[in-house]
Design a protein around this motif. Sequence first.
Motif, PDB file in Angstrom:
ATOM      1  N   LEU A  69       0.826  -1.212   0.000  1.00  0.00           N
ATOM      2  CA  LEU A  69       0.000   0.000   0.000  1.00  0.00           C
ATOM      3  C   LEU A  69       0.859   1.260   0.000  1.00  0.00           C
ATOM      4  O   LEU A  69       0.577   2.210  -0.734  1.00  0.00           O
ATOM      5  CB  LEU A  69      -0.948  -0.012   1.204  1.00  0.00           C
ATOM      6  CG  LEU A  69      -2.091  -1.025   1.113  1.00  0.00           C
ATOM      7  CD1 LEU A  69      -2.668  -1.312   2.482  1.00  0.00           C
ATOM      8  CD2 LEU A  69      -3.157  -0.530   0.147  1.00  0.00           C
ATOM      9  N   ARG A  70       1.916   1.261   0.797  1.00  0.00           N
ATOM     10  CA  ARG A  70       2.805   2.429   0.818  1.00  0.00           C
ATOM     11  C   ARG A  70       3.507   2.622  -0.525  1.00  0.00           C
ATOM     12  O   ARG A  70       3.833   3.739  -0.905  1.00  0.00           O
ATOM     13  CB  ARG A  70       3.832   2.312   1.943  1.00  0.00           C
ATOM     14  CG  ARG A  70       3.254   2.610   3.320  1.00  0.00           C
ATOM     15  CD  ARG A  70       4.341   2.730   4.364  1.00  0.00           C
ATOM     16  NE  ARG A  70       5.117   1.516   4.491  1.00  0.00           N
ATOM     17  CZ  ARG A  70       4.818   0.492   5.298  1.00  0.00           C
ATOM     18  NH1 ARG A  70       3.752   0.559   6.070  1.00  0.00           N
ATOM     19  NH2 ARG A  70       5.583  -0.572   5.354  1.00  0.00           N
ATOM     20  N   ASP A  71       3.725   1.515  -1.250  1.00  0.00           N
ATOM     21  CA  ASP A  71       4.351   1.583  -2.571  1.00  0.00           C
ATOM     22  C   ASP A  71       3.349   1.937  -3.670  1.00  0.00           C
ATOM     23  O   ASP A  71       3.705   1.980  -4.837  1.00  0.00           O
ATOM     24  CB  ASP A  71       5.011   0.246  -2.918  1.00  0.00           C
ATOM     25  CG  ASP A  71       6.267  -0.020  -2.106  1.00  0.00           C
ATOM     26  OD1 ASP A  71       6.802   0.930  -1.491  1.00  0.00           O
ATOM     27  OD2 ASP A  71       6.715  -1.181  -2.092  1.00  0.00           O
ATOM     28  N   GLY A  72       2.069   2.125  -3.270  1.00  0.00           N
ATOM     29  CA  GLY A  72       1.052   2.483  -4.255  1.00  0.00           C
ATOM     30  C   GLY A  72       0.412   1.303  -4.953  1.00  0.00           C
ATOM     31  O   GLY A  72      -0.272   1.468  -5.966  1.00  0.00           O
ATOM     32  N   ARG A  73       0.634   0.119  -4.413  1.00  0.00           N
ATOM     33  CA  ARG A  73       0.038  -1.095  -4.998  1.00  0.00           C
ATOM     34  C   ARG A  73      -1.104  -1.588  -4.124  1.00  0.00           C
ATOM     35  O   ARG A  73      -1.085  -1.401  -2.917  1.00  0.00           O
ATOM     36  CB  ARG A  73       1.092  -2.205  -5.110  1.00  0.00           C
ATOM     37  CG  ARG A  73       2.226  -1.853  -6.049  1.00  0.00           C
ATOM     38  CD  ARG A  73       3.280  -2.981  -6.131  1.00  0.00           C
ATOM     39  NE  ARG A  73       4.071  -3.028  -4.897  1.00  0.00           N
ATOM     40  CZ  ARG A  73       4.116  -4.076  -4.068  1.00  0.00           C
ATOM     41  NH1 ARG A  73       3.423  -5.166  -4.301  1.00  0.00           N
ATOM     42  NH2 ARG A  73       4.864  -4.026  -2.977  1.00  0.00           N
ATOM     43  N   ILE A  74      -2.067  -2.229  -4.753  1.00  0.00           N
ATOM     44  CA  ILE A  74      -3.170  -2.864  -4.016  1.00  0.00           C
ATOM     45  C   ILE A  74      -2.734  -4.297  -3.712  1.00  0.00           C
ATOM     46  O   ILE A  74      -2.375  -5.033  -4.621  1.00  0.00           O
ATOM     47  CB  ILE A  74      -4.473  -2.884  -4.862  1.00  0.00           C
ATOM     48  CG1 ILE A  74      -4.864  -1.476  -5.306  1.00  0.00           C
ATOM     49  CG2 ILE A  74      -5.589  -3.591  -4.108  1.00  0.00           C
ATOM     50  CD1 ILE A  74      -5.237  -0.544  -4.188  1.00  0.00           C
TER      51      ILE A  74
END
Length: 79
Positions: A69-74
């Motif tokens: 999530l912090r990396d922008g992934r779901i």
Amino acid sequence: MSRRPSRREMNELAADREKSAARCEANAQSAREAAANPANSETKRRQAAATIPMALGHAAEYREEAEALRDGRIPGEDW
């Protein structure tokens, strides 16, 4: 089709996953204590010991989700 969460929402979800991981680690510590407590029955100590790896596994999964999530992934999207 549902919308993708905003960066703020993903960071909030990541923080929630970190809290869940901390709860799982606290549960593992509680189980360690119960497993080591001679006042508990042998059955209770064995049961407590058996839950430790499960709680730690859940904590690791929550931390992996938080990182995604912090990396922008779901989480699970790239599977």
